[in-house]
Design an enzyme around this catalytic site. Structure first.
Site, PDB file in Angstrom:
ATOM      1  CE1 TYR A 262       5.010   7.160   2.158  1.00  0.00           C
ATOM      2  CE2 TYR A 262       3.742   8.496   0.636  1.00  0.00           C
ATOM      3  CZ  TYR A 262       4.044   8.119   1.922  1.00  0.00           C
ATOM      4  OH  TYR A 262       3.372   8.701   2.968  1.00  0.00           O
TER       5      TYR A 262
ATOM      6  CB  THR B 272     -13.699  -0.283   5.423  1.00  0.00           C
ATOM      7  OG1 THR B 272     -12.814  -1.412   5.544  1.00  0.00           O
ATOM      8  CG2 THR B 272     -12.925   0.929   4.926  1.00  0.00           C
TER       9      THR B 272
END
Length: 345
Positions: free
Chosen positions: A53, A241
């Site tokens: 990451y 969403t």
């Protein structure tokens, strides 16, 4: 905040786990620390990261996420937190992590754990995970399993032997897998029992309203092997969403992952999203709250991994723990799923 026992470990993890893959690319160190502080204040004790990451992983940013967390972690009560990270699996695209040979073997595991401990500024990792299998398996929406794609891989028993040494040395407490299959999960558990080696306690796989394939057979494997699911992408990269219905917003995750667009441009996805949004609106929830509350409610989910780039998103996502879905709402969700099953597996 509720807490669940993770598999057969002694880790009691918050039902929401804070994902951190945006730290170092979409989020600054100040924003990362603000998120971490807020999450802990809300009762979250479980933080998930990885050596590769932030994502998309790049040579110039790789490792920044663990470094950001490490600078925050040294100021916290370490024993109150459960830190999970991951060793990177083989990939032809990520050549900047340990060069050409990225197998999950002794040398790479040992270097990876030392690098993560240094970046996180801690003496131990609570949960150390294999980010994806060393062997060939279809990943991230890839087509069906094809034996012709197999390659030489590190035997699972050899991997477990190295992790056993790290556990004995006190560098990791428990072992988990990620992006794993039902066969792989069972093989890890079987060999651990047969050889007297550490057993995995968790699996981190994608699970959401538009990707319920985990429920088909891996959930059964988890039940009988007592392995807890850490559900990632519960909002399907934010698609649940509804913010992508009119295109790809600037600075959104899919804007940063142009290749991932293909994974989510699937038949019936738009129709499914609109149907779930209707259910949320009818029941006075945001679409994100509905999607997360559904994942939170599944019996095999030990913790739901949320990620956010803004504090507003983070607060909305954490608030999902306050929502209990009724049988009627679950029935509505199942009706949509029956009509549009798993559009983004």
């Amino acid at each position: 905040m509720k807490y669940n026992k993770l598999g057969d470990s002694n880790l009691n993890v918050s039902e929401i786990c804070l994902g951190t893959m945006t730290y170092g690319l979409q989020n600054t160190i100040e924003e990362a620390h603000q998120q971490l502080n807020y999450a802990v204040a809300e009762g979250i004790n479980f933080i998930d990261t990885a050596e590769m990451y932030p994502v998309p992983s790049r040579a110039d940013t790789q490792g920044k996420t663990e470094e950001y967390i490490g600078e925050w972690l040294v100021k916290q009560q370490r024993d109150k937190l459960i830190i999970a990270t991951k060793v990177t699996g083989p990939s032809p695209r990520i050549t900047w992590i340990r060069g050409e040979n990225r197998k999950v073997n002794r040398a790479n595991i040992q270097q990876a754990i030392e690098d993560s401990l240094r970046a996180l500024q801690t003496d131990y990792i609570d949960l150390y995970q294999i980010h994806w299998p060393d062997r060939y398996v279809p990943l991230f929406g890839a087509p069906d399993y094809d034996p012709n794609n197999e390659w030489d891989s590190t035997p699972i028993a050899e991997q477990l032997e190295v992790f056993a040494e790290l556990i004995k040395a006190g560098k990791i407490r428990y072992l988990g897998v990620s992006n794993e299959t039902a066969w792989g999960l069972c093989e890890f558990c079987h060999l651990a029992e047969k050889l007297g080696l550490p057993k995995i306690v968790s699996i981190q796989n994608a699970f959401s309203l538009v990707n319920r394939v985990f429920h088909i057979n891996i959930a059964e494997a988890c039940r009988f092997n007592n392995v807890g699911l850490m559900a990632y992408s519960p909002l399907a990269f934010g698609i649940l969403t509804g913010k992508y219905l009119q295109g790809v917003p600037e600075n959104s995750r899919l804007a940063f992952f142009p290749g991932f667009d293909q994974r989510y441009r699937k038949t019936n996805l738009t129709e499914a999203i609109k149907s779930y949004i209707e259910i949320a609106n009818k029941n006075n929830m945001t679409p994100a709250q509905l999607a997360l509350a559904y994942v939170n409610s599944r019996w095999f989910v030990a913790s739901t991994i949320i990620g956010a780039t803004t504090m507003e998103q983070l607060k909305e996502n954490i608030s999902s723990v306050e929502i209990s879905l009724t049988e009627e709402i679950i029935a509505e969700i199942d009706t949509v799923h029956a009509k549009y099953p798993n559009p983004t597996p």
